[in-house]
Motif scaffolding. Structure first.
Motif, PDB file in Angstrom:
ATOM      1  N   ASN A  92       0.801  -1.226   0.000  1.00  0.00           N
ATOM      2  CA  ASN A  92       0.000   0.000   0.000  1.00  0.00           C
ATOM      3  C   ASN A  92       0.834   1.277   0.000  1.00  0.00           C
ATOM      4  O   ASN A  92       0.303   2.354  -0.268  1.00  0.00           O
ATOM      5  N   ARG A  93       2.106   1.166   0.307  1.00  0.00           N
ATOM      6  CA  ARG A  93       2.971   2.338   0.326  1.00  0.00           C
ATOM      7  C   ARG A  93       3.032   2.974  -1.060  1.00  0.00           C
ATOM      8  O   ARG A  93       3.028   2.254  -2.077  1.00  0.00           O
ATOM      9  N   PRO A  94       3.084   4.308  -1.141  1.00  0.00           N
ATOM     10  CA  PRO A  94       3.198   4.949  -2.457  1.00  0.00           C
ATOM     11  C   PRO A  94       4.429   4.460  -3.216  1.00  0.00           C
ATOM     12  O   PRO A  94       5.431   4.043  -2.609  1.00  0.00           O
ATOM     13  N   SER A  95       4.350   4.532  -4.518  1.00  0.00           N
ATOM     14  CA  SER A  95       5.472   4.102  -5.347  1.00  0.00           C
ATOM     15  C   SER A  95       6.570   5.172  -5.335  1.00  0.00           C
ATOM     16  O   SER A  95       6.351   6.324  -4.949  1.00  0.00           O
ATOM     17  N   ARG A  96       7.745   4.784  -5.795  1.00  0.00           N
ATOM     18  CA  ARG A  96       8.852   5.735  -5.891  1.00  0.00           C
ATOM     19  C   ARG A  96       8.494   6.881  -6.839  1.00  0.00           C
ATOM     20  O   ARG A  96       8.851   8.049  -6.584  1.00  0.00           O
ATOM     21  N   GLU A  97       7.779   6.563  -7.899  1.00  0.00           N
ATOM     22  CA  GLU A  97       7.373   7.604  -8.845  1.00  0.00           C
ATOM     23  C   GLU A  97       6.415   8.595  -8.186  1.00  0.00           C
ATOM     24  O   GLU A  97       6.512   9.818  -8.401  1.00  0.00           O
ATOM     25  N   GLN A  98       5.488   8.087  -7.387  1.00  0.00           N
ATOM     26  CA  GLN A  98       4.562   8.974  -6.670  1.00  0.00           C
ATOM     27  C   GLN A  98       5.319   9.851  -5.669  1.00  0.00           C
ATOM     28  O   GLN A  98       5.004  11.033  -5.505  1.00  0.00           O
ATOM     29  N   HIS A  99       6.312   9.271  -5.019  1.00  0.00           N
ATOM     30  CA  HIS A  99       7.114  10.027  -4.073  1.00  0.00           C
ATOM     31  C   HIS A  99       7.884  11.141  -4.779  1.00  0.00           C
ATOM     32  O   HIS A  99       7.914  12.300  -4.313  1.00  0.00           O
ATOM     33  N   GLU A 100       8.487  10.835  -5.899  1.00  0.00           N
ATOM     34  CA  GLU A 100       9.237  11.843  -6.639  1.00  0.00           C
ATOM     35  C   GLU A 100       8.318  12.954  -7.152  1.00  0.00           C
ATOM     36  O   GLU A 100       8.680  14.137  -7.126  1.00  0.00           O
ATOM     37  N   ALA A 101       7.123  12.574  -7.578  1.00  0.00           N
ATOM     38  CA  ALA A 101       6.158  13.583  -8.023  1.00  0.00           C
ATOM     39  C   ALA A 101       5.738  14.485  -6.860  1.00  0.00           C
ATOM     40  O   ALA A 101       5.583  15.708  -7.019  1.00  0.00           O
ATOM     41  N   ALA A 102       5.568  13.898  -5.668  1.00  0.00           N
ATOM     42  CA  ALA A 102       5.198  14.687  -4.495  1.00  0.00           C
ATOM     43  C   ALA A 102       6.309  15.658  -4.118  1.00  0.00           C
ATOM     44  O   ALA A 102       6.049  16.814  -3.745  1.00  0.00           O
ATOM     45  N   LEU A 103       7.556  15.208  -4.206  1.00  0.00           N
ATOM     46  CA  LEU A 103       8.678  16.090  -3.912  1.00  0.00           C
ATOM     47  C   LEU A 103       8.736  17.260  -4.896  1.00  0.00           C
ATOM     48  O   LEU A 103       9.045  18.402  -4.511  1.00  0.00           O
ATOM     49  N   ALA A 104       8.430  16.980  -6.157  1.00  0.00           N
ATOM     50  CA  ALA A 104       8.415  18.055  -7.158  1.00  0.00           C
ATOM     51  C   ALA A 104       7.302  19.056  -6.869  1.00  0.00           C
ATOM     52  O   ALA A 104       7.494  20.274  -6.987  1.00  0.00           O
ATOM     53  N   LEU A 105       6.134  18.550  -6.492  1.00  0.00           N
ATOM     54  CA  LEU A 105       5.022  19.434  -6.129  1.00  0.00           C
ATOM     55  C   LEU A 105       5.381  20.270  -4.909  1.00  0.00           C
ATOM     56  O   LEU A 105       5.043  21.453  -4.829  1.00  0.00           O
ATOM     57  N   ARG A 106       6.055  19.648  -3.954  1.00  0.00           N
ATOM     58  CA  ARG A 106       6.471  20.367  -2.757  1.00  0.00           C
ATOM     59  C   ARG A 106       7.391  21.529  -3.124  1.00  0.00           C
ATOM     60  O   ARG A 106       7.247  22.647  -2.599  1.00  0.00           O
ATOM     61  N   ALA A 107       8.338  21.297  -4.005  1.00  0.00           N
ATOM     62  CA  ALA A 107       9.245  22.358  -4.421  1.00  0.00           C
ATOM     63  C   ALA A 107       8.499  23.489  -5.124  1.00  0.00           C
ATOM     64  O   ALA A 107       8.765  24.680  -4.876  1.00  0.00           O
ATOM     65  N   ALA A 108       7.553  23.125  -5.983  1.00  0.00           N
ATOM     66  CA  ALA A 108       6.766  24.136  -6.688  1.00  0.00           C
ATOM     67  C   ALA A 108       5.898  24.930  -5.709  1.00  0.00           C
ATOM     68  O   ALA A 108       5.748  26.154  -5.839  1.00  0.00           O
ATOM     69  N   MET A 109       5.331  24.236  -4.735  1.00  0.00           N
ATOM     70  CA  MET A 109       4.489  24.880  -3.725  1.00  0.00           C
ATOM     71  C   MET A 109       5.299  25.902  -2.927  1.00  0.00           C
ATOM     72  O   MET A 109       4.842  27.027  -2.672  1.00  0.00           O
ATOM     73  N   THR A 110       6.505  25.505  -2.538  1.00  0.00           N
ATOM     74  CA  THR A 110       7.365  26.394  -1.772  1.00  0.00           C
ATOM     75  C   THR A 110       7.716  27.638  -2.582  1.00  0.00           C
ATOM     76  O   THR A 110       7.671  28.769  -2.065  1.00  0.00           O
TER      77      THR A 110
END
Length: 502
Positions: free
Chosen positions: A377-395
């Motif tokens: 059930n853990r998110p995939s590595r691709e989902q994690h990388e996408a979340a990190l990119a969104l985090r950077a854009a949000m900041t």
């Protein structure tokens, strides 16, 4: 007890306390004098002990008496009164010998039990680590001790810090001092309950996604999640590599500033900004949507009072991307939690692997952890990388928002609802809508975690039910001292939450 009353109390009790060091050393300060001491803020208590108006031991005994009188809150997991009193006596001896008192001279400070301490075991809220003794103090504990503070026990928390209720299956639930049937917020619920109940004026908490801010809001306190990295995180069990941040909860913003000065060693004077110079940003979309009626009423009234007092409210929609902050926070935490905990256990030689520890984790946390943070059930590595990119854009977009609006802080209700009942782990009713618990108590706080910007909680007042409601002030990255100065000014208008009726 207001400031005038406190000063009068200190003068009146000087003969019984401050001038009677021998009595204090024998623990025979009158109970009435000790009970009044628990109303002091950290700033006032340190000043009184530094001047010699009261002995450190007398003050420590007062806090211990208060903690012993309120076991039903289950705020502390471990509290060794002998250690607290010995540290207090040592502070008294050093002062008597002419040593220069530190910023936190003699102050007993409760510490969340996910923060390593040598003198007391650190369990991280789980049974397998009940007796674990770290070899060194966490860096923040070292800094507080260097400033003259002392560890006052380890506070109860949500198991592994993986939740928002502090309903701990291993050591029992922490209870909200305003209503024993309600949560104090999590994961730092014990620290907040101890401070709200006057067991101490200031405590160490820790925040991955809301774990300083939610307990502060639920318990009528102020709390600071500093800019990510402002305080050292060595010796604190993390859930991620990018969110976890230690910080304080207290009853006044001045005490948060005292903590900040002690840890950063920045002793420059800090006072309130003039209200007329403060621009407060408000974004109605997302942060003000779907609120409980009482939360909305109190937050709206707080804005009205601030405007009437001279603050400038700037209505400016936040970037649309901020609505994805809960999704981003959940993905990053879920992907990184297992590896973060496992790495920590190995690094600090806890004597147990993640799997060995997890085998005895309580059912409520085990079920949630499996559903979110373990394969499959853990998110995939691709989902994690996408979340990190969104985090950077949000900041980046929020940095631009602050620059465009000139706002010192973005203000919004900390939670959608007042503190829910203990035992509610799935969803709550907001009006006629059934809302997931995570959204109801932590939706608005995800942005602070994702951006790493400093966040300050202020009390908005009590709902009709008598439960506290909090406001969050989010400032731009690195603006911690400015945010504290803003908080000092706003708190002078909004006031403090009345103490719980215990």
């Amino acid at each position: 007890m207001d400031r005038v009353d406190r000063r009068a109390f200190l003068k009146q009790s000087a003969q019984a306390v401050g001038a009677a060091t021998i009595l204090a050393m024998e623990g025979s300060v009158p109970a009435a004098a000790r009970s009044g001491l628990t109303d002091l803020t950290a700033t006032e208590a340190v000043a009184a002990m530094t001047r010699g108006d009261i002995t450190t031991e007398a003050y420590a005994q007062a806090l211990l008496d208060r903690a012993a009188a309120l076991p039903q809150l289950n705020a502390f997991r471990v509290l060794d009164g002998d250690l607290v009193l010995e540290a207090a006596r040592d502070a008294d001896r050093k002062r008597a010998a002419g040593a220069r008192p530190g910023l936190l001279h003699g102050l007993p400070i409760p510490v969340k039990d996910s923060v390593n301490t040598v003198a007391l075991p650190t369990s991280y809220g789980t049974a397998a680590l009940r007796d674990f003794r770290p070899a060194v103090d966490a860096a923040v504990v070292t800094a507080l001790k260097a400033a003259g503070g002392a560890v006052m026990g380890k506070t109860n928390l949500h198991e592994l810090s993986f939740g928002w209720t502090s309903n701990n299956g291993a050591f029992g639930p922490v209870r909200n001092p305003y209503d024993l049937t309600r949560i104090p917020g999590g994961s730092s619920g014990g620290s907040a309950a101890a401070v709200a109940a006057r067991m101490a004026p200031l405590a160490v908490a820790e925040d991955t996604w809301a774990s300083i801010r939610l307990p502060a809001a639920c318990c009528g306190l102020v709390g600071l999640r500093p800019t990510y990295g402002r305080y050292p995180d060595d010796g604190i069990m993390p859930l991620t590599s990018v969110f976890d941040q230690v910080g304080p909860v207290a009853r006044t913003v001045a005490d948060l500033a005292l903590f900040d000065a002690a840890v950063t060693r920045d002793g420059r004077p800090l006072g309130p900004l003039p209200l007329k110079d403060i621009r407060i940003g408000v974004s109605r979309a997302f942060f003000w949507e779907g609120l409980d009626a009482e939360v909305e009423r109190l937050a709206t009234e707080a804005l009205r009072r601030l405007t009437s007092a001279g603050a400038v409210v700037v209505e400016a929609p936040a970037p649309e991307i901020v609505s994805r902050s809960p999704e981003v926070a959940a993905t990053i935490i879920s992907f990184e939690a297992q590896a973060s905990i496992a790495g920590f256990l190995a690094r600090y030689q806890a004597g147990v692997s993640f799997d060995g520890m997890f085998a005895s984790v309580s059912d409520n946390v085990k079920t949630l952890f499996k559903a979110l943070a373990l394969p499959p059930n853990r998110p995939s590595r691709e989902q994690h990388e996408a979340a990190l990119a969104l985090r950077a854009a949000m900041t980046a977009q929020m940095t631009d928002w602050f620059a465009r609006t000139g706002a010192a802080a973005l203000l919004f209700p900390a939670t959608m609802v007042p503190p829910p009942p203990i035992g509610v782990e799935d969803a709550v009713m907001v009006g006629s809508m059934r809302v997931p618990l995570a959204a109801a108590v932590a939706r608005n706080m995800a942005l602070g975690s994702c951006t790493g910007f400093p966040s300050l909680i202020l009390p908005a007042g009590l709902a009709g039910s008598g439960l506290p409601v909090g406001l969050e002030l989010l400032g731009p990255g690195g603006s911690d001292r400015t945010l504290l100065a803003v908080g000092l000014a706003l708190a002078s208008v909004l006031g403090s939450a009345p103490p719980p009726n215990l």
